[in-house]
Write a protein that holds these residues in place. Structure first.
Motif, PDB file in Angstrom:
ATOM      1  N   VAL A 123      30.003  90.203 -59.216  1.00 36.22           N
ATOM      2  CA  VAL A 123      29.090  89.436 -58.390  1.00 36.22           C
ATOM      3  C   VAL A 123      29.010  88.073 -59.201  1.00 36.22           C
ATOM      4  N   ILE A 124      28.541  87.840 -60.256  1.00 31.22           N
ATOM      5  CA  ILE A 124      28.050  86.725 -60.706  1.00 31.22           C
ATOM      6  C   ILE A 124      28.859  86.753 -62.262  1.00 31.22           C
ATOM      7  N   PRO A 125      29.889  86.064 -62.440  1.00 31.21           N
ATOM      8  CA  PRO A 125      30.290  84.848 -61.705  1.00 31.21           C
ATOM      9  C   PRO A 125      31.273  84.837 -60.749  1.00 31.21           C
ATOM     10  N   LEU A 126      32.171  86.246 -60.519  1.00 35.78           N
ATOM     11  CA  LEU A 126      33.204  86.324 -60.232  1.00 35.78           C
ATOM     12  C   LEU A 126      33.338  86.302 -58.448  1.00 35.78           C
ATOM     13  N   GLY A 127      32.247  86.850 -58.036  1.00 41.73           N
ATOM     14  CA  GLY A 127      32.275  86.940 -56.509  1.00 41.73           C
ATOM     15  C   GLY A 127      31.477  86.015 -55.690  1.00 41.73           C
ATOM     16  N   TRP A 128      32.174  84.808 -55.420  1.00 40.66           N
ATOM     17  CA  TRP A 128      31.645  83.757 -54.551  1.00 40.66           C
ATOM     18  C   TRP A 128      31.490  84.260 -52.925  1.00 40.66           C
ATOM     19  N   ASP A 129      32.480  85.112 -52.729  1.00 40.97           N
ATOM     20  CA  ASP A 129      32.085  85.714 -51.228  1.00 40.97           C
ATOM     21  C   ASP A 129      30.696  86.415 -51.160  1.00 40.97           C
ATOM     22  N   HIS A 130      30.555  87.045 -51.987  1.00 35.23           N
ATOM     23  CA  HIS A 130      29.143  87.723 -52.165  1.00 35.23           C
ATOM     24  C   HIS A 130      27.892  86.879 -52.445  1.00 35.23           C
ATOM     25  N   ILE A 131      28.261  85.871 -53.353  1.00 34.85           N
ATOM     26  CA  ILE A 131      27.072  85.030 -53.939  1.00 34.85           C
ATOM     27  C   ILE A 131      26.804  84.334 -52.551  1.00 34.85           C
ATOM     28  N   LEU A 132      27.633  83.793 -51.853  1.00 33.11           N
ATOM     29  CA  LEU A 132      27.267  82.872 -50.712  1.00 33.11           C
ATOM     30  C   LEU A 132      26.656  83.527 -49.590  1.00 33.11           C
ATOM     31  N   PHE A 133      27.127  85.031 -49.409  1.00 35.19           N
ATOM     32  CA  PHE A 133      26.461  85.715 -48.357  1.00 35.19           C
ATOM     33  C   PHE A 133      25.003  85.940 -48.820  1.00 35.19           C
ATOM     34  N   ILE A 134      24.812  86.195 -50.059  1.00 30.47           N
ATOM     35  CA  ILE A 134      23.419  86.611 -50.401  1.00 30.47           C
ATOM     36  C   ILE A 134      22.424  85.521 -50.376  1.00 30.47           C
ATOM     37  N   ILE A 135      22.947  84.223 -50.659  1.00 28.98           N
ATOM     38  CA  ILE A 135      22.182  83.115 -50.693  1.00 28.98           C
ATOM     39  C   ILE A 135      21.935  82.765 -49.131  1.00 28.98           C
ATOM     40  N   GLY A 136      23.008  82.927 -48.298  1.00 31.91           N
ATOM     41  CA  GLY A 136      22.635  82.815 -46.699  1.00 31.91           C
ATOM     42  C   GLY A 136      21.690  83.542 -46.297  1.00 31.91           C
ATOM     43  N   MET A 137      21.515  84.785 -46.731  1.00 34.27           N
ATOM     44  CA  MET A 137      20.611  85.906 -46.318  1.00 34.27           C
ATOM     45  C   MET A 137      19.303  85.721 -47.021  1.00 34.27           C
ATOM     46  N   ALA A 138      19.313  85.205 -48.035  1.00 35.34           N
ATOM     47  CA  ALA A 138      17.820  84.680 -48.754  1.00 35.34           C
ATOM     48  C   ALA A 138      17.291  83.777 -48.371  1.00 35.34           C
ATOM     49  N   LEU A 139      18.185  82.641 -47.745  1.00 37.32           N
ATOM     50  CA  LEU A 139      17.465  81.352 -47.280  1.00 37.32           C
ATOM     51  C   LEU A 139      16.775  81.833 -45.704  1.00 37.32           C
ATOM     52  N   SER A 140      16.937  82.948 -45.099  1.00 34.81           N
ATOM     53  CA  SER A 140      16.571  83.169 -43.905  1.00 34.81           C
ATOM     54  C   SER A 140      15.056  83.463 -43.685  1.00 34.81           C
TER      55      SER A 140
END
Length: 373
Positions: free
Chosen positions: A203-220
């Motif tokens: 996930v960190i630092p290799l999984g940008w798909d997952h990172i962006l999804f979690i950021i989007g979810m955390a911003l909610s």
């Protein structure tokens, strides 16, 4: 507001154009006729341009444009380019048997089709060496310039699973000195901690798909109960499909899963732009997308071909590593929002809206490219 949006757009667009460099998987087999075979599963383009896992993505390297040009070549042409480069590559590897460096000879180069260019292309290099005496000890070292690698070995016997546990080698360090006749097995705890690291790195630092999804979810939301519900729902969902896929109950089709993951990123980010969000609807959506992301994790984890007696331990360890990485991302996002709120700044206008817009655009862009690629 527009200035901030532009800056974020530039930064995230550079990430969207990048390949993430994955660690090489190295497998050494010892045969009854004293032949040794070394199979290296890697991104050949990254190796040839000196881009190792020390870079979060290829665009961080000064050689990124050269990487892109190699990534666009047909397999046969890239194979010819590698023949010129191969001597340098071999000099950076070290296979020691009985504490003596072995001379490796290239047996085959299997390069995948061009396919989707925003993903590292898989190449399998096979090397062999013929020994005079039966090996007593073995060690492996992968060049520091190429970054992290995972290594395992076996004394080959037909129809038997003899693979050792994986060793995760960082920053060019050598593997342990292995006693072929009396190998020291990893304990359950060691195997568990090893795959925690692998899961975190995925996930960190290799999984940008997952990172962006979690950021989007955390911003909610800044409401911790709501955020805890979403994170728990997502964790439960991807744990279910990760386990089912690893046990072979569910089949993984990357050509379907990868576009769906990208569109899930876009959808979660778009939800953040709505003033009135239904937590029930969002929980259901996050659960469904969690099922999809779990299949994405499984496609990577299957490459490790875990031993049956260590399957559950390594699966749980990997999942724990993923969850720890998620916690780090969520904590980082929430910390930024809380700091802005404490300064009495409009964090929704400054961060949530612009970042969500960019994440949505990237997710949609990736989704379309993956469908076309």
């Amino acid at each position: 507001m527009m200035k901030i949006l532009t800056i974020v757009l530039i930064l995230l667009t550079s990430w969207a154009q990048a390949d993430v460099v994955k660690p090489a998987l190295v497998e050494v087999s010892i045969f009854a006729d004293k032949k040794i075979q070394v199979e290296i599963n890697l991104s050949l383009e990254a190796v040839m341009t000196g881009i190792g896992t020390q870079y979060k993505n290829t665009t961080d390297s000064p050689n990124s444009s050269k990487y892109d040009s190699l990534r666009a070549l047909e397999g046969e042409i890239l194979r010819e380019r590698f023949r010129v480069f191969e001597s340098d590559f071999l000099n950076s590897l070290q296979l020691n048997v009985n504490k003596q460096k072995q001379t490796l000879r290239l047996s085959s180069v299997d390069i995948d089709i061009i396919g989707y260019k925003k993903r590292p292309r898989k190449t399998l290099l096979t090397y062999t060496a013929q020994l005079e005496n039966w090996p007593k000890t073995l060690s492996w070292q992968y060049a520091k310039d190429y970054g992290d690698s995972a290594f395992r070995w076996q004394v080959y016997k037909k129809d038997e699973y003899n693979w050792s546990q994986w060793q995760w080698l960082r920053n060019g360090i050598s593997s342990d000195l292995i006693d072929i006749n009396h190998p020291e097995p990893l304990t359950t705890a060691q195997r568990f901690y090893q795959f925690i690291g692998i899961g975190f790195d995925h996930v960190i630092p290799l999984g940008w798909d997952h990172i962006l999804f979690i950021i989007g979810m955390a911003l909610s939301s800044l409401l911790w109960k709501r955020l805890l519900l979403l994170v728990t729902t997502f964790t439960l969902a991807h744990t279910i499909t990760l386990g089912l896929a690893m046990y072979g109950v569910v089949e993984v089709f990357p050509s379907i899963i990868e576009p769906l993951i990208a569109f899930s990123i876009a959808y979660v980010a778009i939800e953040n732009l709505l003033l009135k969000q239904s937590i029930k609807r969002k929980s259901i959506v996050v659960f469904v997308f969690g099922l999809i992301h779990g299949l994405g994790f499984a496609s990577m984890l299957k490459e490790f071909e875990m031993a049956p007696n260590s399957f559950v331990t390594t699966l749980i360890g990997f999942n724990v590593g993923v969850e720890l990485a998620q916690v780090v991302i969520v904590f980082g996002v929430i910390s930024v929002l809380l700091i802005l709120r404490s300064l009495k700044l409009d964090y929704r206008q400054l961060v949530i809206i612009p970042v969500s817009v960019i994440i949505a655009l990237i997710g949609f862009w990736w989704g379309v490219e993956r469908l076309m690629g």
